[in-house]
Design a protein around this motif. Structure first.
Motif, PDB file in Angstrom:
ATOM      1  N   SER A   1       4.256   1.290   6.186  1.00  9.39           N
ATOM      2  CA  SER A   1       2.930   0.866   5.758  1.00  9.39           C
ATOM      3  C   SER A   1       2.059   2.103   5.569  1.00  9.39           C
ATOM      4  O   SER A   1       2.553   3.222   5.648  1.00  9.39           O
ATOM      5  CB  SER A   1       2.351  -0.072   6.818  1.00  9.39           C
ATOM      6  OG  SER A   1       1.163  -0.641   6.366  1.00  9.39           O
ATOM      7  N   ASP A   2       0.771   1.905   5.297  1.00 14.93           N
ATOM      8  CA  ASP A   2      -0.080   3.096   5.161  1.00 14.93           C
ATOM      9  C   ASP A   2      -0.400   3.709   6.524  1.00 14.93           C
ATOM     10  O   ASP A   2      -0.693   4.892   6.620  1.00 14.93           O
ATOM     11  CB  ASP A   2      -1.360   2.788   4.360  1.00 14.93           C
ATOM     12  CG  ASP A   2      -2.082   1.555   4.849  1.00 14.93           C
ATOM     13  OD1 ASP A   2      -1.565   0.857   5.748  1.00 14.93           O
ATOM     14  OD2 ASP A   2      -3.179   1.277   4.335  1.00 14.93           O
ATOM     15  N   SER A   3      -0.341   2.905   7.573  1.00 15.06           N
ATOM     16  CA  SER A   3      -0.688   3.410   8.900  1.00 15.06           C
ATOM     17  C   SER A   3       0.291   2.920   9.966  1.00 15.06           C
ATOM     18  O   SER A   3       0.797   1.801   9.891  1.00 15.06           O
ATOM     19  CB  SER A   3      -2.107   2.941   9.247  1.00 15.06           C
ATOM     20  OG  SER A   3      -2.439   3.297  10.566  1.00 15.06           O
ATOM     21  N   ALA A   4       0.516   3.787  10.961  1.00 16.50           N
ATOM     22  CA  ALA A   4       1.214   3.336  12.173  1.00 16.50           C
ATOM     23  C   ALA A   4       0.206   2.509  12.974  1.00 16.50           C
ATOM     24  O   ALA A   4      -0.955   2.381  12.575  1.00 16.50           O
ATOM     25  CB  ALA A   4       1.686   4.549  12.969  1.00 16.50           C
TER      26      ALA A   4
ATOM     27  N   GLU B   1       3.999  10.368  -1.167  1.00 19.44           N
ATOM     28  CA  GLU B   1       3.581  10.823   0.175  1.00 19.44           C
ATOM     29  C   GLU B   1       4.435  10.183   1.258  1.00 19.44           C
ATOM     30  O   GLU B   1       4.815  10.827   2.239  1.00 19.44           O
ATOM     31  CB  GLU B   1       2.132  10.387   0.458  1.00 19.44           C
ATOM     32  CG  GLU B   1       1.053  11.181  -0.229  1.00 19.44           C
ATOM     33  CD  GLU B   1      -0.249  10.401  -0.119  1.00 19.44           C
ATOM     34  OE1 GLU B   1      -0.889  10.459   0.930  1.00 19.44           O
ATOM     35  OE2 GLU B   1      -0.610   9.717  -1.100  1.00 19.44           O
ATOM     36  N   VAL B   2       4.702   8.873   1.076  1.00 18.16           N
ATOM     37  CA  VAL B   2       5.454   8.119   2.072  1.00 18.16           C
ATOM     38  C   VAL B   2       6.862   8.702   2.233  1.00 18.16           C
ATOM     39  O   VAL B   2       7.371   8.867   3.333  1.00 18.16           O
ATOM     40  CB  VAL B   2       5.535   6.627   1.648  1.00 18.16           C
ATOM     41  CG1 VAL B   2       6.505   5.847   2.517  1.00 18.16           C
ATOM     42  CG2 VAL B   2       4.154   5.996   1.687  1.00 18.16           C
ATOM     43  N   TRP B   3       7.456   9.054   1.108  1.00 16.55           N
ATOM     44  CA  TRP B   3       8.816   9.597   1.055  1.00 16.55           C
ATOM     45  C   TRP B   3       8.942  10.829   1.953  1.00 16.55           C
ATOM     46  O   TRP B   3       9.963  11.053   2.594  1.00 16.55           O
ATOM     47  CB  TRP B   3       9.098   9.947  -0.398  1.00 16.55           C
ATOM     48  CG  TRP B   3      10.367  10.680  -0.672  1.00 16.55           C
ATOM     49  CD1 TRP B   3      10.483  11.985  -1.045  1.00 16.55           C
ATOM     50  CD2 TRP B   3      11.700  10.152  -0.627  1.00 16.55           C
ATOM     51  NE1 TRP B   3      11.801  12.305  -1.237  1.00 16.55           N
ATOM     52  CE2 TRP B   3      12.571  11.197  -0.981  1.00 16.55           C
ATOM     53  CE3 TRP B   3      12.233   8.909  -0.320  1.00 16.55           C
ATOM     54  CZ2 TRP B   3      13.941  11.040  -1.035  1.00 16.55           C
ATOM     55  CZ3 TRP B   3      13.607   8.748  -0.366  1.00 16.55           C
ATOM     56  CH2 TRP B   3      14.441   9.798  -0.726  1.00 16.55           C
ATOM     57  N   ALA B   4       7.853  11.613   2.016  1.00 15.30           N
ATOM     58  CA  ALA B   4       7.881  12.854   2.793  1.00 15.30           C
ATOM     59  C   ALA B   4       7.749  12.595   4.294  1.00 15.30           C
ATOM     60  O   ALA B   4       7.948  13.496   5.095  1.00 15.30           O
ATOM     61  CB  ALA B   4       6.745  13.759   2.320  1.00 15.30           C
ATOM     62  N   SER B   5       7.413  11.336   4.667  1.00 13.72           N
ATOM     63  CA  SER B   5       7.167  11.106   6.089  1.00 13.72           C
ATOM     64  C   SER B   5       8.483  11.130   6.869  1.00 13.72           C
ATOM     65  O   SER B   5       9.554  10.804   6.361  1.00 13.72           O
ATOM     66  CB  SER B   5       6.380   9.816   6.325  1.00 13.72           C
ATOM     67  OG  SER B   5       7.061   8.728   5.775  1.00 13.72           O
ATOM     68  N   ASP B   6       8.320  11.509   8.112  1.00 13.20           N
ATOM     69  CA  ASP B   6       9.410  11.773   9.042  1.00 13.20           C
ATOM     70  C   ASP B   6      10.591  10.791   8.996  1.00 13.20           C
ATOM     71  O   ASP B   6      10.444   9.617   9.307  1.00 13.20           O
ATOM     72  CB  ASP B   6       8.780  11.751  10.447  1.00 13.20           C
ATOM     73  CG  ASP B   6       9.678  12.349  11.483  1.00 13.20           C
ATOM     74  OD1 ASP B   6      10.537  13.147  11.090  1.00 13.20           O
ATOM     75  OD2 ASP B   6       9.517  11.992  12.653  1.00 13.20           O
ATOM     76  N   GLY B   7      11.732  11.263   8.602  1.00  9.98           N
ATOM     77  CA  GLY B   7      12.954  10.464   8.745  1.00  9.98           C
ATOM     78  C   GLY B   7      13.199   9.412   7.670  1.00  9.98           C
ATOM     79  O   GLY B   7      14.281   8.865   7.594  1.00  9.98           O
TER      80      GLY B   7
ATOM     81  N   GLN C   1       6.143   2.646  10.478  1.00 11.74           N
ATOM     82  CA  GLN C   1       6.042   4.018   9.960  1.00 11.74           C
ATOM     83  C   GLN C   1       4.852   4.106   9.018  1.00 11.74           C
ATOM     84  O   GLN C   1       4.774   3.362   8.033  1.00 11.74           O
ATOM     85  CB  GLN C   1       7.341   4.334   9.210  1.00 11.74           C
ATOM     86  CG  GLN C   1       7.339   5.611   8.413  1.00 11.74           C
ATOM     87  CD  GLN C   1       8.103   6.696   9.149  1.00 11.74           C
ATOM     88  OE1 GLN C   1       9.217   6.481   9.599  1.00 11.74           O
ATOM     89  NE2 GLN C   1       7.501   7.854   9.253  1.00 11.74           N
ATOM     90  N   GLY C   2       3.904   4.973   9.350  1.00 15.05           N
ATOM     91  CA  GLY C   2       2.737   5.143   8.485  1.00 15.05           C
ATOM     92  C   GLY C   2       2.623   6.578   8.025  1.00 15.05           C
ATOM     93  O   GLY C   2       3.449   7.414   8.388  1.00 15.05           O
ATOM     94  N   LEU C   3       1.579   6.862   7.234  1.00 11.08           N
ATOM     95  CA  LEU C   3       1.377   8.235   6.771  1.00 11.08           C
ATOM     96  C   LEU C   3       0.870   9.114   7.917  1.00 11.08           C
ATOM     97  O   LEU C   3       0.922  10.331   7.842  1.00 11.08           O
ATOM     98  CB  LEU C   3       0.375   8.235   5.611  1.00 11.08           C
ATOM     99  CG  LEU C   3       0.917   7.606   4.328  1.00 11.08           C
ATOM    100  CD1 LEU C   3      -0.202   7.278   3.365  1.00 11.08           C
ATOM    101  CD2 LEU C   3       1.933   8.538   3.667  1.00 11.08           C
TER     102      LEU C   3
ATOM    103  N   ALA D   1       0.838  -1.202   0.000  1.00 13.20           N
ATOM    104  CA  ALA D   1       0.000   0.000   0.000  1.00 13.20           C
ATOM    105  C   ALA D   1       0.873   1.251   0.000  1.00 13.20           C
ATOM    106  O   ALA D   1       0.560   2.254  -0.659  1.00 13.20           O
ATOM    107  CB  ALA D   1      -0.918  -0.013   1.217  1.00 13.20           C
ATOM    108  N   ALA D   2       1.981   1.189   0.729  1.00 11.16           N
ATOM    109  CA  ALA D   2       2.891   2.335   0.805  1.00 11.16           C
ATOM    110  C   ALA D   2       3.584   2.569  -0.541  1.00 11.16           C
ATOM    111  O   ALA D   2       3.825   3.708  -0.943  1.00 11.16           O
ATOM    112  CB  ALA D   2       3.919   2.100   1.903  1.00 11.16           C
ATOM    113  N   LEU D   3       3.861   1.473  -1.260  1.00  9.82           N
ATOM    114  CA  LEU D   3       4.572   1.593  -2.544  1.00  9.82           C
ATOM    115  C   LEU D   3       3.786   2.401  -3.566  1.00  9.82           C
ATOM    116  O   LEU D   3       4.360   3.177  -4.321  1.00  9.82           O
ATOM    117  CB  LEU D   3       4.792   0.196  -3.146  1.00  9.82           C
ATOM    118  CG  LEU D   3       6.092  -0.528  -2.873  1.00  9.82           C
ATOM    119  CD1 LEU D   3       6.127  -1.794  -3.697  1.00  9.82           C
ATOM    120  CD2 LEU D   3       7.307   0.332  -3.175  1.00  9.82           C
ATOM    121  N   VAL D   4       2.458   2.189  -3.602  1.00  8.31           N
ATOM    122  CA  VAL D   4       1.656   2.906  -4.606  1.00  8.31           C
ATOM    123  C   VAL D   4       1.376   4.359  -4.179  1.00  8.31           C
ATOM    124  O   VAL D   4       0.788   5.112  -4.942  1.00  8.31           O
ATOM    125  CB  VAL D   4       0.341   2.155  -4.951  1.00  8.31           C
ATOM    126  CG1 VAL D   4       0.633   0.877  -5.722  1.00  8.31           C
ATOM    127  CG2 VAL D   4      -0.511   1.866  -3.727  1.00  8.31           C
TER     128      VAL D   4
END
Ligand code: ADP
Length: 251
Positions: A191-194, A16-22, A242-244, A9-12
């Motif tokens: 993933s999409d969610s923590a 957005e995922v790339w911008a997440s913290d760290g 790590q999620g969005l 889910a994170a791959l597609v």
């Protein structure tokens, strides 16, 4: 070492995922290895090709994809595409990513499940010709060679040397085995969610608090938490989900 597993889910939604913290700094670090899934890519390609993938339920209530020979072919093609897309994304951002399928260099060794049980119309059925498997071993020597070339980006496909076949294996389990085999300090599940409990993200969990929180997690999240516990027990310093919407740190 740090193993970062990027889920389907994170791959597609990787922009957005790339911008997440760290995350981007982790992926720029020379001690990182990336493992990825590709469930959404498999779904999309099977739809396009008109190959129906049955979702079955095991006697213990876990749902899984039935991997026939035809589905295995779709799976391999979709995973290769997911790998290329992720490698290109990283290369455009200046990261020297080196993409490989887990079968190459016998990086991920698996064993085909000789018997898969499913509950169909209330009856337990035995399936013997499935191409899914368990992860048996990580070829750490080959992984270390690969690291000399750049950031390894590994599609979670295993090779069964006994039957000489590629296998559909669980990406979270590949990452878990890789973390143990390389004595990694950190294991990150993107993933999409923590991990959420009672409507909010659980930011920190200690191993001894996990059993009481496990009830909030279903499906893939439950599996990640159980693997996180095993990883921490086996010496991994911290596991991050790590999620969005934030991150859960398990120590
Ligand atoms: P991935 O394909 O990214 O590895 P999974 O589907 O295996 O992800 O696991 C993540 C999913 O787990 C979430 O998208 C969510 O639907 C589900 N989930 C179940 N319980 C929880 C929970 N308590 N907190 C967050 N996600 C949960």
């Amino acid at each position: 070492m740090r193993i970062v597993k990027i889920g389907g889910a994170a791959l597609v939604r990787f922009e957005e995922v790339w911008a997440s913290d760290g995350l981007s700094s982790s992926l720029r670090s020379p001690d990182t290895v990336v493992v990825h899934g590709g469930s959404r890519h498999v779904d999309e390609l099977s739809r396009k090709l008109g190959v129906k993938i049955k979702r079955l339920t095991s006697p213990s209530g876990v749902t899984f994809r039935r991997t026939t020979k035809e589905v295995l072919d779709v799976y391999l093609a979709a995973m290769m595409r997911a790998n290329r897309e992720l490698v290109e994304f990283l290369q455009v951002r200046g990261i020297n990513a080196v993409g490989v399928m887990g079968i190459e260099h016998e990086l991920v060794i698996g064993r085909r499940k000789k018997l898969v049980k499913a509950v169909i119309n209330g009856k337990t059925v035995a399936i013997r010709d499935d191409y899914s498997g368990t992860v048996e071993r990580i070829n750490v020597g080959a992984l270390m060679e690969l690291r000399k070339l750049g950031l390894p980006v590994i599609a979670s496909v295993a090779y069964d040397p006994v039957e000489n076949v590629p296998l559909n294996v669980d990406g979270d389990k590949v990452a878990y085995h890789m973390a143990l085999a390389t004595k990694a300090r950190e294991l990150v599940f993107v993933s999409d969610s923590a991990f959420m409990a009672d409507g909010s993200v659980v930011e920190r969990v200690n191993l001894n608090e996990l059993p009481e929180l496990l009830g909030y997690a279903k499906g893939g999240m439950r599996k990640k938490l159980m693997m996180a516990a095993k990883a921490v027990e086996s010496g991994v310093e911290r596991v991050v989900i790590q999620g969005l919407n934030g991150r859960t740190v398990i120590t």
